[in-house]
Write a protein that holds these residues in place. Structure first.
Motif, PDB file in Angstrom:
ATOM      1  N   MET A 350       0.886  -1.174   0.000  1.00 53.36           N
ATOM      2  CA  MET A 350       0.066   0.008  -0.237  1.00 53.36           C
ATOM      3  C   MET A 350       0.920   1.334  -0.046  1.00 53.36           C
ATOM      4  N   GLN A 351       2.067   1.095   0.517  1.00 52.27           N
ATOM      5  CA  GLN A 351       2.887   2.460   0.728  1.00 52.27           C
ATOM      6  C   GLN A 351       3.615   2.565  -0.493  1.00 52.27           C
ATOM      7  N   HIS A 352       3.868   1.239  -1.200  1.00 48.50           N
ATOM      8  CA  HIS A 352       5.010   1.564  -2.422  1.00 48.50           C
ATOM      9  C   HIS A 352       4.333   1.791  -3.838  1.00 48.50           C
ATOM     10  N   ILE A 353       3.007   1.400  -3.986  1.00 49.15           N
ATOM     11  CA  ILE A 353       2.365   1.436  -5.231  1.00 49.15           C
ATOM     12  C   ILE A 353       1.985   2.667  -5.522  1.00 49.15           C
ATOM     13  N   PRO A 354       2.229   3.438  -6.577  1.00 49.08           N
ATOM     14  CA  PRO A 354       1.439   4.881  -6.791  1.00 49.08           C
ATOM     15  C   PRO A 354       0.116   4.893  -6.863  1.00 49.08           C
ATOM     16  N   PHE A 355      -0.537   5.900  -5.993  1.00 43.48           N
ATOM     17  CA  PHE A 355      -1.858   6.359  -5.580  1.00 43.48           C
ATOM     18  C   PHE A 355      -2.576   7.026  -6.910  1.00 43.48           C
ATOM     19  N   THR A 356      -3.680   6.712  -7.290  1.00 44.94           N
ATOM     20  CA  THR A 356      -4.375   7.579  -8.308  1.00 44.94           C
ATOM     21  C   THR A 356      -5.816   7.436  -7.992  1.00 44.94           C
ATOM     22  N   THR A 357      -6.633   8.266  -8.291  1.00 45.12           N
ATOM     23  CA  THR A 357      -7.967   8.516  -8.229  1.00 45.12           C
ATOM     24  C   THR A 357      -8.625   8.098  -9.610  1.00 45.12           C
ATOM     25  N   GLU A 358      -7.966   7.904 -10.639  1.00 41.47           N
ATOM     26  CA  GLU A 358      -8.380   7.329 -11.701  1.00 41.47           C
ATOM     27  C   GLU A 358      -9.270   6.173 -11.695  1.00 41.47           C
ATOM     28  N   SER A 359     -10.454   5.915 -12.486  1.00 45.26           N
ATOM     29  CA  SER A 359     -11.326   4.845 -12.096  1.00 45.26           C
ATOM     30  C   SER A 359     -11.568   3.959 -13.342  1.00 45.26           C
ATOM     31  N   SER A 360     -10.609   3.959 -14.027  1.00 48.77           N
ATOM     32  CA  SER A 360     -10.823   3.231 -15.481  1.00 48.77           C
ATOM     33  C   SER A 360     -10.216   1.654 -15.248  1.00 48.77           C
ATOM     34  N   LEU A 361     -10.915   0.728 -16.280  1.00 47.67           N
ATOM     35  CA  LEU A 361     -10.471  -0.626 -16.154  1.00 47.67           C
ATOM     36  C   LEU A 361      -8.980  -0.679 -16.289  1.00 47.67           C
ATOM     37  N   GLU A 362      -8.408   0.128 -17.321  1.00 47.86           N
ATOM     38  CA  GLU A 362      -6.952   0.335 -17.554  1.00 47.86           C
ATOM     39  C   GLU A 362      -6.036   0.619 -16.321  1.00 47.86           C
ATOM     40  N   THR A 363      -6.637   1.404 -15.506  1.00 48.98           N
ATOM     41  CA  THR A 363      -5.940   1.781 -14.292  1.00 48.98           C
ATOM     42  C   THR A 363      -5.985   0.732 -13.426  1.00 48.98           C
ATOM     43  N   TYR A 364      -7.122   0.178 -13.156  1.00 45.17           N
ATOM     44  CA  TYR A 364      -6.994  -1.160 -12.278  1.00 45.17           C
ATOM     45  C   TYR A 364      -6.239  -2.113 -12.603  1.00 45.17           C
ATOM     46  N   LEU A 365      -5.988  -2.498 -14.059  1.00 50.36           N
ATOM     47  CA  LEU A 365      -5.250  -3.547 -14.620  1.00 50.36           C
ATOM     48  C   LEU A 365      -3.891  -3.391 -14.280  1.00 50.36           C
ATOM     49  N   GLU A 366      -3.370  -2.247 -14.519  1.00 47.47           N
ATOM     50  CA  GLU A 366      -1.971  -1.962 -14.360  1.00 47.47           C
ATOM     51  C   GLU A 366      -1.759  -1.615 -12.675  1.00 47.47           C
ATOM     52  N   THR A 367      -2.712  -1.319 -12.062  1.00 47.25           N
ATOM     53  CA  THR A 367      -2.497  -1.232 -10.529  1.00 47.25           C
ATOM     54  C   THR A 367      -2.393  -2.467 -10.026  1.00 47.25           C
ATOM     55  N   ASP A 368      -3.382  -3.795 -10.482  1.00 49.76           N
ATOM     56  CA  ASP A 368      -3.045  -5.049 -10.089  1.00 49.76           C
ATOM     57  C   ASP A 368      -1.840  -5.701 -10.627  1.00 49.76           C
ATOM     58  N   ARG A 369      -1.423  -5.425 -11.669  1.00 49.21           N
ATOM     59  CA  ARG A 369      -0.024  -5.950 -12.158  1.00 49.21           C
ATOM     60  C   ARG A 369       1.092  -5.576 -11.276  1.00 49.21           C
ATOM     61  N   GLU A 370       1.279  -4.097 -11.180  1.00 47.85           N
ATOM     62  CA  GLU A 370       2.209  -3.420 -10.481  1.00 47.85           C
ATOM     63  C   GLU A 370       2.106  -4.090  -8.853  1.00 47.85           C
ATOM     64  N   ALA A 371       1.165  -3.939  -8.219  1.00 45.98           N
ATOM     65  CA  ALA A 371       0.933  -4.625  -7.007  1.00 45.98           C
ATOM     66  C   ALA A 371       1.412  -5.964  -6.725  1.00 45.98           C
ATOM     67  N   ARG A 372       0.800  -6.754  -7.533  1.00 51.31           N
ATOM     68  CA  ARG A 372       1.127  -8.465  -7.634  1.00 51.31           C
ATOM     69  C   ARG A 372       2.780  -8.447  -7.796  1.00 51.31           C
ATOM     70  N   LEU A 373       3.370  -7.859  -8.774  1.00 48.04           N
ATOM     71  CA  LEU A 373       4.513  -7.846  -8.622  1.00 48.04           C
ATOM     72  C   LEU A 373       5.485  -7.614  -7.400  1.00 48.04           C
ATOM     73  N   TYR A 374       5.106  -6.377  -6.913  1.00 45.01           N
ATOM     74  CA  TYR A 374       5.903  -5.947  -5.618  1.00 45.01           C
ATOM     75  C   TYR A 374       5.634  -6.674  -4.512  1.00 45.01           C
ATOM     76  N   ALA A 375       4.362  -7.098  -4.235  1.00 42.85           N
ATOM     77  CA  ALA A 375       4.021  -8.093  -3.213  1.00 42.85           C
ATOM     78  C   ALA A 375       4.962  -9.248  -3.348  1.00 42.85           C
ATOM     79  N   ALA A 376       4.920  -9.794  -4.459  1.00 39.64           N
ATOM     80  CA  ALA A 376       5.631 -11.089  -4.858  1.00 39.64           C
ATOM     81  C   ALA A 376       7.129 -11.027  -4.095  1.00 39.64           C
ATOM     82  N   SER A 377       7.637  -9.850  -4.756  1.00 39.17           N
ATOM     83  CA  SER A 377       8.950  -9.506  -4.499  1.00 39.17           C
ATOM     84  C   SER A 377       9.458  -9.568  -2.921  1.00 39.17           C
ATOM     85  N   LEU A 378       8.441  -9.343  -1.957  1.00 35.50           N
ATOM     86  CA  LEU A 378       8.626  -9.150  -0.636  1.00 35.50           C
ATOM     87  C   LEU A 378       8.716 -10.650  -0.113  1.00 35.50           C
ATOM     88  N   ILE A 379       8.372 -11.382  -0.634  1.00 39.19           N
ATOM     89  CA  ILE A 379       7.924 -13.066  -0.242  1.00 39.19           C
ATOM     90  C   ILE A 379       9.246 -13.791  -0.264  1.00 39.19           C
TER      91      ILE A 379
END
Length: 379
Positions: A350-379
């Motif tokens: 939550m602290q690492h991934i860039p925050f945005t108020t944009e509410s498009s499907l493309e934004t959610y898809l990119e946010t999901d991808r980035e957050a998964r990669l970062y969370a996986a890197s912490l494990i």
């Protein structure tokens, strides 16, 4: 006859939905069945219910499903895109969105745009993209009927024109309700999967143990019922007899009670606004020893607070939480992370991934991808 597309027919919700359909075969038809990897059960269901179409999301299993059903007049498709296409078929009346996780978002959006009634069991859809989903549902004039037992209970308690003062969202407390913080450090997957009252799939059972599932339900309630987070109170109710309550502005409280059986909210979503008979157990009030209520402990179960924090921030923050949670949930099931580390990884993401108020499907898809990669890197 209401023809139903079940997204995730081999899961816990999907199999119970098929039981409801079987009990009312004069009213409901299983028109589309889909699964991700469970070829054997999908084939068995297809042979039994004779749907118009089946989809196996994992394309590697297409040949196996096709061969098994080659002697039946059933269309067989594969892949994520096929899920989005079949829900648009003109024969579909209701789409039961019961796929697990983020994967349910795109097919649900596709169904909304095709103006299908949505029976929503995939809470991640509203967690990740509640603003977008509500906007589309309004634009296409599509009803979203809740299937989660708690949200169905709230839906059943609401009265037209009566303003909500507070939603009382009940939680079982999971298997670790009485565990100390020290004890939680060493809990096992087997312990977490032993839910005291509900029989659910592995992912949601782990989420229940961490109380992230209840946090997601808080977010879901905000979008379903149009209330602010401060009007959603989680109440731990271990007996799981009261499925949720609504408090109105005069102080009156309405509760929906029932045995822990998901077929009731599934059937209500299928038959709404009518009620139908259901062959299931009933509450025996003479056998109820007590009904107890507790405040949730967000120190021992910080995932609940993280969900409230994400909802307060808004934007893509709930999407970040969901993505990280799916990664750590899987890691815990695979014995690659400890129970207490789950919340730590989510908070860090939550602290690492860039925050945005944009509410498009493309934004959610990119946010999901980035957050998964970062969370996986912490494990």
């Amino acid at each position: 006859m209401r023809r139903i597309a079940i997204l995730g027919s081999t899961g816990s919700i999907g199999t119970q939905a098929l039981d409801v359909i079987e009990q009312h075969s004069d009213l409901f038809e299983a028109y589309v069945l889909t699964a991700n990897n469970n070829v054997e059960l999908l084939v068995e269901q297809a042979r039994r219910f004779q749907p118009e179409m089946v989809v196996i999301a994992n394309e590697a299993h297409y040949d196996a499903v096709q061969r098994a059903l080659s002697n039946l007049p059933i269309k067989v498709y594969a892949g994520a895109d096929a899920l989005c296409e079949v829900v648009q078929d003109e024969g579909v009346d209701i789409v039961l969105a019961s796929m697990v996780g983020f994967a349910g978002l795109r097919p649900t959006i596709s169904a909304i745009k095709a103006k299908k009634v949505i029976a929503l069991a995939n809470k991640e859809t509203l967690v990740v993209a509640g603003e977008l989903i509500n906007r589309l549902a309004s634009e296409y004039e599509v009803p979203i009927l809740p299937v989660d037992s708690e949200h169905s209970a709230i839906f059943q308690c609401l009265e037209r024109g009566n303003r909500i003062e507070k939603i009382l969202l009940t939680a079982s407390g999971g298997p670790f309700r009485h565990f100390s913080q020290d004890e939680l450090r060493t809990v096992t997957k087997a312990q977490a999967l032993a839910h005291p009252t509900w029989n659910m799939g592995a992912k949601i059972t782990i989420d229940s143990a961490t109380m992230m599932n209840k946090g997601f339900e808080v977010i879901e309630a905000k979008w379903l019922f149009g209330v602010t987070p401060d009007k959603i109170q989680v109440v731990v109710h271990p007996q799981s007899v009261i499925h949720s309550m609504v408090q109105f502005e005069d102080g009156a409280v309405k509760a929906q009670l029932g045995v822990p059986d998901m077929r009731l909210p599934i059937q209500y979503a299928f038959s709404y606004p009518q009620r139908l008979p259901l062959n299931a157990d009933r509450v025996d009030f003479f056998q109820l020893k007590d009904l107890t209520f507790e405040r949730p402990d967000t120190l021992r179960f910080p995932c609940l607070q993280l969900a409230y924090d994400a909802l307060a921030r808004g934007g893509n923050m709930p999407c970040i939480v969901n993505a990280a949670n799916e990664v750590v949930n899987r890691a815990f099931i695979d014995d690659r992370i400890s129970f207490c580390r789950i919340a730590e990884v989510i908070a860090d993401t939550m602290q690492h991934i860039p925050f945005t108020t944009e509410s498009s499907l493309e934004t959610y898809l990119e946010t999901d991808r980035e957050a998964r990669l970062y969370a996986a890197s912490l494990i």
